[in-house]
Write a protein that holds these residues in place. Structure first.
Motif, PDB file in Angstrom:
ATOM      1  N   GLN A 112      -6.914 -13.675 -24.867  1.00 39.53           N
ATOM      2  CA  GLN A 112      -7.299 -13.135 -26.175  1.00 39.53           C
ATOM      3  C   GLN A 112      -6.688 -13.930 -27.332  1.00 39.53           C
ATOM      4  N   GLY A 113      -5.848 -14.911 -27.021  1.00 39.03           N
ATOM      5  CA  GLY A 113      -5.211 -15.701 -28.066  1.00 39.03           C
ATOM      6  C   GLY A 113      -3.987 -15.053 -28.671  1.00 39.03           C
ATOM      7  N   VAL A 114      -3.517 -13.967 -28.062  1.00 41.54           N
ATOM      8  CA  VAL A 114      -2.323 -13.283 -28.576  1.00 41.54           C
ATOM      9  C   VAL A 114      -1.076 -14.117 -28.295  1.00 41.54           C
ATOM     10  N   LEU A 115      -1.013 -14.711 -27.110  1.00 46.58           N
ATOM     11  CA  LEU A 115       0.097 -15.569 -26.711  1.00 46.58           C
ATOM     12  C   LEU A 115      -0.463 -16.920 -26.267  1.00 46.58           C
ATOM     13  N   PRO A 116       0.262 -18.011 -26.566  1.00 46.67           N
ATOM     14  CA  PRO A 116      -0.204 -19.319 -26.108  1.00 46.67           C
ATOM     15  C   PRO A 116      -0.006 -19.529 -24.608  1.00 46.67           C
ATOM     16  N   GLU A 117       0.972 -18.824 -24.030  1.00 50.46           N
ATOM     17  CA  GLU A 117       1.184 -18.902 -22.592  1.00 50.46           C
ATOM     18  C   GLU A 117       1.839 -17.622 -22.109  1.00 50.46           C
ATOM     19  N   THR A 118       1.722 -17.362 -20.821  1.00 54.59           N
ATOM     20  CA  THR A 118       2.273 -16.134 -20.259  1.00 54.59           C
ATOM     21  C   THR A 118       3.722 -16.326 -19.841  1.00 54.59           C
ATOM     22  N   PRO A 119       4.569 -15.327 -20.066  1.00 52.31           N
ATOM     23  CA  PRO A 119       5.960 -15.429 -19.620  1.00 52.31           C
ATOM     24  C   PRO A 119       6.098 -15.452 -18.109  1.00 52.31           C
ATOM     25  N   PHE A 120       5.043 -15.106 -17.389  1.00 46.77           N
ATOM     26  CA  PHE A 120       5.121 -15.038 -15.929  1.00 46.77           C
ATOM     27  C   PHE A 120       5.091 -16.415 -15.269  1.00 46.77           C
ATOM     28  N   ILE A 121       4.834 -17.469 -16.047  1.00 39.84           N
ATOM     29  CA  ILE A 121       4.853 -18.799 -15.430  1.00 39.84           C
ATOM     30  C   ILE A 121       6.256 -19.177 -14.994  1.00 39.84           C
ATOM     31  N   ARG A 122       7.262 -18.475 -15.512  1.00 42.76           N
ATOM     32  CA  ARG A 122       8.657 -18.753 -15.144  1.00 42.76           C
ATOM     33  C   ARG A 122       9.261 -17.647 -14.284  1.00 42.76           C
ATOM     34  N   ILE A 123       8.424 -16.702 -13.842  1.00 39.66           N
ATOM     35  CA  ILE A 123       8.913 -15.603 -13.003  1.00 39.66           C
ATOM     36  C   ILE A 123       8.165 -15.658 -11.676  1.00 39.66           C
ATOM     37  N   PRO A 124       8.814 -16.050 -10.595  1.00 35.99           N
ATOM     38  CA  PRO A 124       8.114 -16.142  -9.305  1.00 35.99           C
ATOM     39  C   PRO A 124       7.740 -14.764  -8.781  1.00 35.99           C
ATOM     40  N   SER A 125       6.692 -14.735  -7.987  1.00 35.35           N
ATOM     41  CA  SER A 125       6.240 -13.481  -7.401  1.00 35.35           C
ATOM     42  C   SER A 125       7.272 -12.955  -6.410  1.00 35.35           C
ATOM     43  N   PRO A 126       7.551 -11.645  -6.418  1.00 33.98           N
ATOM     44  CA  PRO A 126       8.502 -11.072  -5.456  1.00 33.98           C
ATOM     45  C   PRO A 126       8.014 -11.271  -4.028  1.00 33.98           C
ATOM     46  N   LEU A 127       8.963 -11.464  -3.129  1.00 33.64           N
ATOM     47  CA  LEU A 127       8.642 -11.596  -1.715  1.00 33.64           C
ATOM     48  C   LEU A 127       8.588 -10.211  -1.078  1.00 33.64           C
ATOM     49  N   VAL A 128       7.558  -9.973  -0.315  1.00 34.67           N
ATOM     50  CA  VAL A 128       7.415  -8.701   0.388  1.00 34.67           C
ATOM     51  C   VAL A 128       7.143  -8.992   1.850  1.00 34.67           C
ATOM     52  N   ARG A 129       8.052  -8.583   2.704  1.00 36.94           N
ATOM     53  CA  ARG A 129       7.846  -8.743   4.145  1.00 36.94           C
ATOM     54  C   ARG A 129       6.974  -7.614   4.672  1.00 36.94           C
ATOM     55  N   ASP A 130       6.173  -7.926   5.648  1.00 39.68           N
ATOM     56  CA  ASP A 130       5.285  -6.924   6.233  1.00 39.68           C
ATOM     57  C   ASP A 130       6.089  -5.747   6.754  1.00 39.68           C
ATOM     58  N   GLU A 131       5.686  -4.552   6.340  1.00 33.87           N
ATOM     59  CA  GLU A 131       6.349  -3.339   6.799  1.00 33.87           C
ATOM     60  C   GLU A 131       5.612  -2.782   8.014  1.00 33.87           C
ATOM     61  N   ILE A 132       6.354  -2.518   9.060  1.00 37.27           N
ATOM     62  CA  ILE A 132       5.770  -1.914  10.254  1.00 37.27           C
ATOM     63  C   ILE A 132       5.830  -0.401  10.096  1.00 37.27           C
ATOM     64  N   LYS A 133       4.648   0.210   9.988  1.00 38.95           N
ATOM     65  CA  LYS A 133       4.592   1.655   9.804  1.00 38.95           C
ATOM     66  C   LYS A 133       4.575   2.347  11.160  1.00 38.95           C
ATOM     67  N   THR A 134       5.552   3.186  11.371  1.00 36.58           N
ATOM     68  CA  THR A 134       5.662   3.902  12.646  1.00 36.58           C
ATOM     69  C   THR A 134       4.697   5.078  12.662  1.00 36.58           C
ATOM     70  N   PRO A 135       3.834   5.170  13.670  1.00 35.07           N
ATOM     71  CA  PRO A 135       2.902   6.306  13.723  1.00 35.07           C
ATOM     72  C   PRO A 135       3.643   7.611  13.992  1.00 35.07           C
ATOM     73  N   LEU A 136       3.008   8.707  13.610  1.00 37.73           N
ATOM     74  CA  LEU A 136       3.601  10.016  13.860  1.00 37.73           C
ATOM     75  C   LEU A 136       3.626  10.303  15.359  1.00 37.73           C
ATOM     76  N   VAL A 137       4.692  10.942  15.795  1.00 34.85           N
ATOM     77  CA  VAL A 137       4.769  11.357  17.195  1.00 34.85           C
ATOM     78  C   VAL A 137       4.195  12.768  17.314  1.00 34.85           C
ATOM     79  N   SER A 138       3.933  13.196  18.537  1.00 35.97           N
ATOM     80  CA  SER A 138       3.293  14.497  18.779  1.00 35.97           C
ATOM     81  C   SER A 138       4.070  15.639  18.141  1.00 35.97           C
TER      82      SER A 138
END
Length: 205
Positions: A112-138
């Motif tokens: 939209q021209g509000v900012l010339p660049e985004t501040p996120f270019i200097r903020i790396p994406s958080p790392l998320v490891r795959d979560e193993i979801k335990t199924p419900l037991v009986s």
């Protein structure tokens, strides 16, 4: 100022005003009401943090502190975002959801021209490891069914519980289902999921 200067900085009142226009734009682009509501919560929480911590502007250093706060804010006496009920750590995937949502907003501000660049270019994406979801037991399923039977609407709640167990649907998806979406003869249902897309799911008797 972390090397960002003023190029990635925006006044908080201006950010709030532009965010409202961004939500309107999301509505015009036919994003689901649930998606827009979630994005609004994330942006409002960012604004709460910046004002509570006396930041005059939103820039790269402020955003970095916000993501640090997301991870540790539950330890504050008043709870995260001033809510005493938010006293548990958020999941890493939630922090990544915040990152994606806010990054999208700031990309839109650049477009939209509000900012010339985004501040996120200097903020790396958080790392998320795959979560193993335990199924419900009986034993857990039996306890849930017993709680449903003891509720004020036992048949409805038992049906909802079994439907959730059969299909793996999200709660937000189930509450949006209309009677016309369900095919009882063939045990299937059309569900509106993420991204405003429908899918067919199946359930047992």
């Amino acid at each position: 100022t972390d090397g960002a200067g003023d190029e990635t900085s925006i006044d908080l009142d201006a950010l709030q005003a532009w965010a409202e226009m961004y939500f309107q734009d999301c509505e015009l682009r036919l994003f689901s009401p649930h998606t827009i509501a979630t994005r609004r919560i994330f942006v409002n929480n960012l604004l709460w943090f910046l004002r509570a911590k006396s930041y005059p502007n939103c820039d790269t250093p402020a955003l970095r502190q916000f993501f640090y706060y997301l991870k540790h804010g539950h330890r504050e006496s008043g709870g995260r975002f001033g809510n005493p009920r938010l006293n548990r750590a958020v999941r890493p995937v939630t922090i990544k959801d915040y990152y994606r949502t806010l990054r999208t907003l700031f990309k839109w501000l650049v477009a939209q021209g509000v900012l010339p660049e985004t501040p996120f270019i200097r903020i790396p994406s958080p790392l998320v490891r795959d979560e193993i979801k335990t199924p419900l037991v009986s034993k857990q399923i039996v306890a849930l069914l017993q709680a449903a039977r003891e509720s004020q609407e036992p048949l409805r709640n038992k049906a909802l519980l079994l439907f959730l167990l059969d299909t793996g649907c999200r709660a937000s998806e189930v509450v949006s289902i209309a009677l016309g979406d369900i095919d009882f003869v063939h045990g299937r249902c059309h569900v509106l999921g993420k991204g405003g897309k429908y899918r067919t799911i199946y359930f047992g008797k």
